[in-house]
Design a protein around this motif. Structure first.
Motif, PDB file in Angstrom:
ATOM      1  N   TYR A 445       0.745  -1.073  -0.092  1.00  0.00           N
ATOM      2  CA  TYR A 445      -0.110   0.007  -0.134  1.00  0.00           C
ATOM      3  C   TYR A 445       0.768   1.333   0.027  1.00  0.00           C
ATOM      4  O   TYR A 445       0.744   2.173  -0.696  1.00  0.00           O
ATOM      5  CB  TYR A 445      -0.847  -0.135   1.276  1.00  0.00           C
ATOM      6  CG  TYR A 445      -1.792   1.363   1.434  1.00  0.00           C
ATOM      7  CD1 TYR A 445      -2.818   1.525   0.252  1.00  0.00           C
ATOM      8  CD2 TYR A 445      -1.740   2.173   2.403  1.00  0.00           C
ATOM      9  CE1 TYR A 445      -3.658   2.621   0.539  1.00  0.00           C
ATOM     10  CE2 TYR A 445      -2.713   3.104   2.581  1.00  0.00           C
ATOM     11  CZ  TYR A 445      -3.620   3.387   1.590  1.00  0.00           C
ATOM     12  OH  TYR A 445      -4.416   4.519   1.520  1.00  0.00           O
ATOM     13  N   HIS A 495      -4.915   2.240  -9.372  1.00  0.00           N
ATOM     14  CA  HIS A 495      -5.651   2.877  -8.531  1.00  0.00           C
ATOM     15  C   HIS A 495      -6.657   2.012  -7.902  1.00  0.00           C
ATOM     16  O   HIS A 495      -7.200   2.188  -6.694  1.00  0.00           O
ATOM     17  CB  HIS A 495      -6.335   3.908  -9.321  1.00  0.00           C
ATOM     18  CG  HIS A 495      -5.675   5.323  -9.340  1.00  0.00           C
ATOM     19  ND1 HIS A 495      -4.933   5.531 -10.406  1.00  0.00           N
ATOM     20  CD2 HIS A 495      -5.870   6.679  -8.742  1.00  0.00           C
ATOM     21  CE1 HIS A 495      -4.198   6.624 -10.418  1.00  0.00           C
ATOM     22  NE2 HIS A 495      -4.828   7.380  -9.474  1.00  0.00           N
ATOM     23  N   LYS A 498      -4.514   0.467  -5.322  1.00  0.00           N
ATOM     24  CA  LYS A 498      -4.615   1.338  -4.122  1.00  0.00           C
ATOM     25  C   LYS A 498      -5.964   1.537  -3.049  1.00  0.00           C
ATOM     26  O   LYS A 498      -5.832   1.611  -2.156  1.00  0.00           O
ATOM     27  CB  LYS A 498      -4.307   2.694  -4.821  1.00  0.00           C
ATOM     28  CG  LYS A 498      -4.281   4.076  -3.698  1.00  0.00           C
ATOM     29  CD  LYS A 498      -5.369   4.718  -3.282  1.00  0.00           C
ATOM     30  CE  LYS A 498      -5.843   5.461  -4.386  1.00  0.00           C
ATOM     31  NZ  LYS A 498      -6.947   6.520  -4.309  1.00  0.00           N
ATOM     32  N   ASN A 499      -7.133   1.544  -3.851  1.00  0.00           N
ATOM     33  CA  ASN A 499      -8.443   1.461  -3.167  1.00  0.00           C
ATOM     34  C   ASN A 499      -8.575   0.129  -2.286  1.00  0.00           C
ATOM     35  O   ASN A 499      -9.189   0.205  -1.101  1.00  0.00           O
ATOM     36  CB  ASN A 499      -9.514   1.701  -4.181  1.00  0.00           C
ATOM     37  CG  ASN A 499      -9.509   3.133  -4.746  1.00  0.00           C
ATOM     38  OD1 ASN A 499      -8.851   4.045  -4.125  1.00  0.00           O
ATOM     39  ND2 ASN A 499     -10.221   3.410  -5.866  1.00  0.00           N
ATOM     40  N   GLY A 502      -6.084   0.276   0.710  1.00  0.00           N
ATOM     41  CA  GLY A 502      -6.399   1.248   1.360  1.00  0.00           C
ATOM     42  C   GLY A 502      -7.750   0.980   2.571  1.00  0.00           C
ATOM     43  O   GLY A 502      -7.660   1.372   3.411  1.00  0.00           O
ATOM     44  N   ILE A 503      -8.626   0.036   1.910  1.00  0.00           N
ATOM     45  CA  ILE A 503      -9.696  -0.375   2.758  1.00  0.00           C
ATOM     46  C   ILE A 503      -9.238  -0.921   3.923  1.00  0.00           C
ATOM     47  O   ILE A 503      -9.860  -0.839   5.155  1.00  0.00           O
ATOM     48  CB  ILE A 503     -10.669  -1.269   2.139  1.00  0.00           C
ATOM     49  CG1 ILE A 503     -11.537  -0.303   0.980  1.00  0.00           C
ATOM     50  CG2 ILE A 503     -11.415  -1.974   2.814  1.00  0.00           C
ATOM     51  CD1 ILE A 503     -12.305  -1.199  -0.082  1.00  0.00           C
ATOM     52  N   ARG A 531     -16.612  -3.770   3.521  1.00  0.00           N
ATOM     53  CA  ARG A 531     -16.162  -2.417   2.835  1.00  0.00           C
ATOM     54  C   ARG A 531     -15.534  -2.804   1.394  1.00  0.00           C
ATOM     55  O   ARG A 531     -16.084  -2.075   0.393  1.00  0.00           O
ATOM     56  CB  ARG A 531     -14.998  -1.848   3.321  1.00  0.00           C
ATOM     57  CG  ARG A 531     -15.497  -0.855   4.874  1.00  0.00           C
ATOM     58  CD  ARG A 531     -14.361  -0.106   5.124  1.00  0.00           C
ATOM     59  NE  ARG A 531     -14.121   0.779   4.130  1.00  0.00           N
ATOM     60  CZ  ARG A 531     -12.899   1.624   4.264  1.00  0.00           C
ATOM     61  NH1 ARG A 531     -12.052   1.521   5.333  1.00  0.00           N
ATOM     62  NH2 ARG A 531     -12.819   2.761   3.430  1.00  0.00           N
ATOM     63  N   LEU A 535     -17.547  -1.445  -2.179  1.00  0.00           N
ATOM     64  CA  LEU A 535     -16.595  -1.275  -3.324  1.00  0.00           C
ATOM     65  C   LEU A 535     -17.096  -1.681  -4.536  1.00  0.00           C
ATOM     66  O   LEU A 535     -17.179  -1.136  -5.513  1.00  0.00           O
ATOM     67  CB  LEU A 535     -15.141  -1.177  -2.909  1.00  0.00           C
ATOM     68  CG  LEU A 535     -14.162  -0.957  -4.327  1.00  0.00           C
ATOM     69  CD1 LEU A 535     -14.263   0.514  -4.349  1.00  0.00           C
ATOM     70  CD2 LEU A 535     -12.732  -1.344  -3.802  1.00  0.00           C
ATOM     71  N   GLY A 539     -18.508   1.390  -6.337  1.00  0.00           N
ATOM     72  CA  GLY A 539     -17.425   1.769  -6.318  1.00  0.00           C
ATOM     73  C   GLY A 539     -16.745   2.323  -7.853  1.00  0.00           C
ATOM     74  O   GLY A 539     -15.867   2.849  -7.972  1.00  0.00           O
ATOM     75  N   ASP A 542     -16.791   5.954  -9.218  1.00  0.00           N
ATOM     76  CA  ASP A 542     -15.811   6.799  -8.498  1.00  0.00           C
ATOM     77  C   ASP A 542     -14.469   6.310  -9.072  1.00  0.00           C
ATOM     78  O   ASP A 542     -13.629   7.137  -9.053  1.00  0.00           O
ATOM     79  CB  ASP A 542     -15.953   6.693  -7.031  1.00  0.00           C
ATOM     80  CG  ASP A 542     -17.274   7.014  -6.407  1.00  0.00           C
ATOM     81  OD1 ASP A 542     -17.771   8.184  -7.134  1.00  0.00           O
ATOM     82  OD2 ASP A 542     -17.766   6.652  -5.247  1.00  0.00           O
ATOM     83  N   LEU A 543     -14.086   5.126  -9.067  1.00  0.00           N
ATOM     84  CA  LEU A 543     -12.945   4.602  -9.521  1.00  0.00           C
ATOM     85  C   LEU A 543     -12.581   5.136 -10.913  1.00  0.00           C
ATOM     86  O   LEU A 543     -11.348   5.554 -11.389  1.00  0.00           O
ATOM     87  CB  LEU A 543     -12.829   3.175  -9.546  1.00  0.00           C
ATOM     88  CG  LEU A 543     -11.525   2.506 -10.071  1.00  0.00           C
ATOM     89  CD1 LEU A 543     -10.243   2.848  -9.184  1.00  0.00           C
ATOM     90  CD2 LEU A 543     -11.459   1.054 -10.000  1.00  0.00           C
ATOM     91  N   GLU A 546     -11.753   8.846 -10.909  1.00  0.00           N
ATOM     92  CA  GLU A 546     -10.672   9.152 -10.249  1.00  0.00           C
ATOM     93  C   GLU A 546      -9.350   8.636 -11.354  1.00  0.00           C
ATOM     94  O   GLU A 546      -8.525   9.442 -11.551  1.00  0.00           O
ATOM     95  CB  GLU A 546     -10.382   8.060  -8.999  1.00  0.00           C
ATOM     96  CG  GLU A 546      -8.922   8.390  -8.353  1.00  0.00           C
ATOM     97  CD  GLU A 546      -8.677   7.291  -7.142  1.00  0.00           C
ATOM     98  OE1 GLU A 546      -8.007   7.748  -6.447  1.00  0.00           O
ATOM     99  OE2 GLU A 546      -9.685   6.379  -6.981  1.00  0.00           O
TER     100      GLU A 546
END
Length: 768
Positions: A445, A495, A498-499, A502-503, A531, A535, A539, A542-543, A546
């Motif tokens: 991460y 990305h 990363k998401n 990050g969760i 979570r 996602l 999600g 949003d992904l 981004e």
């Protein structure tokens, strides 16, 4: 394992004995008569300093006169100084007679050779002690005389004045203070040349000089002002003081544990000299209800198979008077030699103790799931492979790292100028690309975040290598990397992972806390699943936004989502034609997240879920909403050695009173977590009101959540045994690690305790 595990009649040579590794179990010792004459008193003194071997053990029952009988634990209190118990032979022995009775012709006593196991004849213990002139009491007096150095002939011939004794104590105390400082910092003790006049005498002598320069009392008795044969600064003296410090620290830990239950956390790793080392940590609940994890030792293991590790653990436990029967939890990283169903270490231990339940390290499972499983996707696997190559190429030389830092500083300055970044204390500090490691939880991460943060600077460095690389191979490699990292597939994978990572990043960090309990850990894992599911469900938009914004910022071409997807690296005749949105959303986005969810559900169902679900009923959250009497009784049944059939019936009644009491007390209604509940019960002394329930709570807290403490110990090993100290012996390494890792305990050890242990290790020229 120690070299003294069988009764060999061959004489032991003087150089073969390591006093710190003498077997504690009386059933594993060799006779004193087999030691070299010059070693006998040293061995005797070492055993007397350790004290009688009195393990907390589930003593084996033996049928005597049609009744099952066993050793009575209360006998240790009645015969505290000499009575010992051998877990190996399941018999009692006498320490005094082992050390000295073999010198007279009464060595055939059962308390010396085969052991005493007539548990129905307790009077035999008093008969063994006998009258004032019995063999036992003669041996006892010899032990007492051995520890009184003032009575030794060499001391008698060289009587010391009170002034000399006082100077010796000051000198010894100064040496202990210097070594205490060095041990706490993990700093090397010795230098290249400790002789007078050397400019590289080492840290110990340099600090001793500094201390003397600022203390006239010390200055008058050390260095040139000390007797030539009593400087208390030689390497052997230093090692003896280090050993005394470690032993006193471990004694405090073992005393704090007492006869309570505990879990073990174990792992092995290579040190700088390429020796396989096994670290053992105990997890238990102390008298205040706090969860404690303590390092108790490191051992060199030539072979890392489960059987060898088990032998090493047996030896370490015997050394400290511990018993496998008191283990109530095992925590490993999940390697096959640890968790094998038939011959793994956890299975070998559970054959001896069915209550030693195994829990696979939660944080390690998250790491394996989120990274290893994601790599099954071709693009995610390519992402991590390319990132590894990218870090190697960009960080291959100091010059390239300097270019990366300079370009990053320029980009930060430009972003600050146009208001893209905020300025402030601690913001926008110098950074670099982080290298991911499979054994460092959360490192992947951090690598992804640093790459996203420094993306423009990384592109600049790759451009520089393409233009000015020293060889065509390096220019070609940089060109291929430059093309790959500026592709939509790379940015999308970057990305997405990363998401995903990050969760669970905060959850992984939380799982590594020493006081984390198993019930809360299960809730954290459940939150991770929830979570990731969220996602997956909501999600995608949003992904995509981004990723599109990132591509627009760095002029990376985004494909039209309605066009057909063009698969790279595959024969187009074999590729089923789908649109970009179908591929990136359904096959890629949903595919990766579905694998994650499936693996999380699979891995965290490997443990005994019934055990964990029963433990969740102990949670005080929401006014003890999870309380279930039947499940808690079932939980007690998982520990047959701790709850008898009568106690199980008592537990049912106790639970009824307990839950009524808890729900009617406002102090307990606001609690969150089993760890907090345990502390509160001790504070209010309700642990004594509900002893069976408090035992259940302790058992839940003992189960280890992660092996983070073991990983921290390996990090400490790299500090203590560094490249410049790669010849450090195993005993010194163990002693140094004990004092360095458990410095909080070491701080509470008095200098006087260390001095007294040091003084009694062997005959000393100086007397106190």
């Amino acid at each position: 394992m120690d070299k003294f595990v069988t009764r060999s009649r061959a004489p032991v040579e003087e150089q073969e004995v390591e006093l710190g590794n003498l077997p504690a179990d009386p059933g594993l010792r060799i006779p004193i008569s087999d030691y070299h004459p010059n070693l006998k008193d040293k061995v005797r003194r070492a055993y007397l300093q350790k004290g009688a071997c009195q393990p907390s053990h589930n003593f084996k029952k033996r049928k005597i006169e049609n009744l099952l009988r066993r050793f009575n634990l209360n006998w240790f209190n009645e015969y505290k100084l000499w009575l010992e118990y051998s877990v190996e032979k399941e018999a009692a022995f006498c320490l005094y007679c082992y050390l000295f009775k073999s010198d007279n012709k009464q060595s055939g006593d059962a308390f010396v050779k085969e052991g005493f196991d007539a548990w129905n004849k307790k009077e035999r213990l008093d008969l063994h002690v006998g009258g004032p002139n019995s063999g036992h009491n003669q041996a006892r007096r010899k032990c007492e005389d051995l520890m009184k150095q003032n009575q030794h002939i060499d001391v008698t011939l060289n009587r010391h004045s009170e002034q000399i004794k006082n100077e010796y104590r000051i000198r010894l105390g100064a040496s202990v203070d210097c070594l205490r400082f060095l041990l706490r910092q993990g700093i090397a003790l010795r230098g290249h040349d400790e002789s007078d006049g050397s400019i590289n005498q080492g840290n110990f002598l340099e600090i001793l000089k500094f201390l003397a320069a600022h203390n006239k009392e010390i200055d008058g008795v050390v260095g040139k002002n000390a007797p030539g044969n009593l400087k208390i600064s030689s390497p052997d003296i230093q090692h003896d003081i280090v050993n005394a410090s470690a032993v006193e620290t471990l004694n405090y830990i073992i005393h704090d544990l007492g006869d309570d239950l505990f879990a073990i956390l174990i792992d092995e790793s290579r040190d700088i000299s390429v020796k396989e080392q096994m670290i053992v940590i105990l997890r238990y609940v102390d008298k205040r209800g706090h969860v404690i994890e303590r390092f108790i030792g490191i051992a060199h293991v030539p072979n890392t198979n489960a059987a060898s590790l088990k032998v090493c653990i047996d030896s370490l436990f015997a050394k400290h008077g511990l018993s496998i029967s008191r283990i109530r939890g095992q925590g490993y990283d999940g390697a096959s030699n640890m968790r094998g169903e038939f011959n793994g270490l956890k299975s070998l231990i559970m054959r001896e103790n069915e209550s030693a339940h195994y829990i696979h390290c939660f944080a390690h499972q998250l790491q394996l799931t989120l990274v290893a499983i994601a790599k099954n996707n071709v693009h995610v696997g390519s992402l991590f492979n390319m990132i590894a190559n990218l870090v190697n190429v960009v960080g291959a030389s100091c010059k390239r790292r300097d270019i990366l830092r300079d370009r990053q500083a320029i980009h930060i300055y430009e972003a600050l100028a146009i208001g893209e970044l905020a300025s402030g204390h601690g913001l926008n500090q110098e950074t670099t690309l982080k290298r991911a490691g499979d054994t460092r939880w959360g490192s992947h991460y951090g690598t992804l975040l640093s790459l996203i943060n420094m993306f423009e600077s990384v592109i600049d460095v790759l451009d520089t290598i393409v233009d000015d690389g020293p060889s065509s191979e390096q220019r070609a490699e940089a060109s291929a990397l430059l093309e790959f990292v500026q592709s939509f597939d790379f940015v999308y994978s970057l990305h997405l992972m990363k998401n995903v990572l990050g969760i669970t990043n905060e959850l992984s960090i939380s799982l590594q806390r020493k006081d984390q309990d198993i019930v809360n850990a299960m809730k954290l894992v459940k939150l991770s699943k929830l979570r990731i599911q969220m996602l997956r469900d909501d999600g995608w938009d949003d992904l995509l936004a981004e990723v599109s914004m990132f591509c627009e910022k760095f002029n990376i071409i985004c494909p039209n989502m309605e066009d057909n997807f063009q698969m790279k690296g595959r024969s187009r005749r074999k590729v089923h034609q789908v649109t970009n949105i179908h591929y990136y959303k359904v096959e890629f986005f949903y595919g990766v997240l579905d694998m994650q969810l499936q693996e999380l559900n699979t891995r965290f169902n490997e443990s005994n879920m019934e055990l964990l679900l029963c433990m969740s009923c102990l949670s005080p959250n929401d006014a003890f909403a999870a309380f279930d009497k039947k499940k808690l009784i079932r939980l007690a049944q998982f520990y047959p050695n701790d709850f008898s059939s009568v106690e199980l019936m008592m537990l049912g009644n106790q639970l009824g009173t307990y839950i009524f009491d808890m729900r009617s007390d406002n102090e307990f209604l606001i609690l969150n977590g089993i760890a907090v509940l345990a502390e509160k019960l001790v504070q209010t002394k309700k642990d004594m009101v509900y002893p069976l329930i408090y035992l259940l709570i302790k058992l839940a807290l003992i189960l280890p959540v992660s092996t983070a403490s073991v990983e921290r110990a390996f990090s400490a090993m790299k500090i203590v045994k560094s490249r410049l100290r790669n010849r450090m012996g195993d005993q010194l390494l163990n002693d140094s690690l004990v004092t360095y890792i458990e410095k909080a305990v070491f701080d509470g050890v008095l200098n006087e305790s260390i001095i007294q242990r040091f003084q009694h290790m062997k005959n000393r020229r100086g007397q106190l």
